[in-house]
Design an enzyme around this catalytic site. Structure first.
Site, mmCIF file in Angstrom:
data_model
loop_
_atom_site.group_PDB
_atom_site.id
_atom_site.type_symbol
_atom_site.label_atom_id
_atom_site.label_comp_id
_atom_site.label_asym_id
_atom_site.label_seq_id
_atom_site.Cartn_x
_atom_site.Cartn_y
_atom_site.Cartn_z
ATOM 1 N N PRO A 7 11.561 99.411 112.032
ATOM 2 C CA PRO A 7 12.065 101.165 112.581
ATOM 3 C C PRO A 7 11.073 101.813 113.903
ATOM 4 O O PRO A 7 9.816 101.325 113.912
ATOM 5 C CB PRO A 7 11.322 101.488 111.162
ATOM 6 C CG PRO A 7 11.338 100.694 110.373
ATOM 7 C CD PRO A 7 11.214 99.322 110.778
ATOM 8 N N CYS A 8 11.725 102.403 114.596
ATOM 9 C CA CYS A 8 11.569 102.598 115.425
ATOM 10 C C CYS A 8 10.632 104.491 115.172
ATOM 11 O O CYS A 8 9.919 104.003 116.650
ATOM 12 C CB CYS A 8 12.499 103.070 117.327
ATOM 13 S SG CYS A 8 13.464 104.171 116.481
ATOM 14 N N GLN A 9 10.741 105.180 114.692
ATOM 15 C CA GLN A 9 10.471 106.211 114.690
ATOM 16 C C GLN A 9 9.134 106.779 114.891
ATOM 17 O O GLN A 9 8.880 107.673 115.059
ATOM 18 C CB GLN A 9 11.261 106.664 113.478
ATOM 19 C CG GLN A 9 12.599 106.733 112.965
ATOM 20 C CD GLN A 9 13.163 105.752 112.143
ATOM 21 O OE1 GLN A 9 12.778 105.125 112.431
ATOM 22 N NE2 GLN A 9 14.234 105.694 111.658
#
Length: 140
Positions: free
Chosen positions: A72-74
């Protein structure tokens, strides 16, 4: 034939590329139920795992040539709050654990550029310089 595995597999972008290269997809790990249905449909002979926290990958040690994934990049994205380790979607430690357990020959990880400014802020300019030099060298 090379052996491929994916974590944070989504709908199988890396798995599809591996198939095109006639690599064997050995395992995937994806929590989203819809994405798992897609993975199971297109790769019925692959072992599919659903919980990165419960997944113990040491049984694959030395068996995987290429491990791919897009954690996940968030937590890192410039478009978000950039909470890094304080974000509950911060799954880099799980990616690192799986890499350590599997010990693949190659690793292909996809994420946003903001990752570097959180994980290794002191080396960003060096990385950018090396990337630009490599791009210019290959562009000739």
């Amino acid at each position: 034939m090379l052996k491929h595995a994916s974590i944070f597999s989504g709908i199988g972008g890396f798995d599809l590329a591996a198939s095109w290269l006639i690599w064997e997809n050995v395992f995937s790990c994806e929590k989203d139920p819809f994405c798992r249905k897609i993975l199971q449909h297109y790769w019925p002979h692959t072992t599919h795992h659903d919980d990165i926290y419960q997944f113990k990958a040491d049984r694959y040690r030395g068996l995987i040539d290429v491990l791919s994934g897009g954690f996940p990049c968030q937590p890192f994205s410039l478009a978000g709050k950039r909470k890094g380790k304080k974000d509950d979607r911060y799954l880099w430690p799980e990616a690192r654990r799986i890499i350590t357990e599997v010990r693949p020959k190659w690793i292909v990880l996809e994420n946003v550029a903001g990752l570097f400014t959180i994980l290794e802020p002191e080396s960003v300019s060096e990385m950018k310089t090396q990337a630009i030099e490599l791009f210019c060298k290959n562009d000739k």
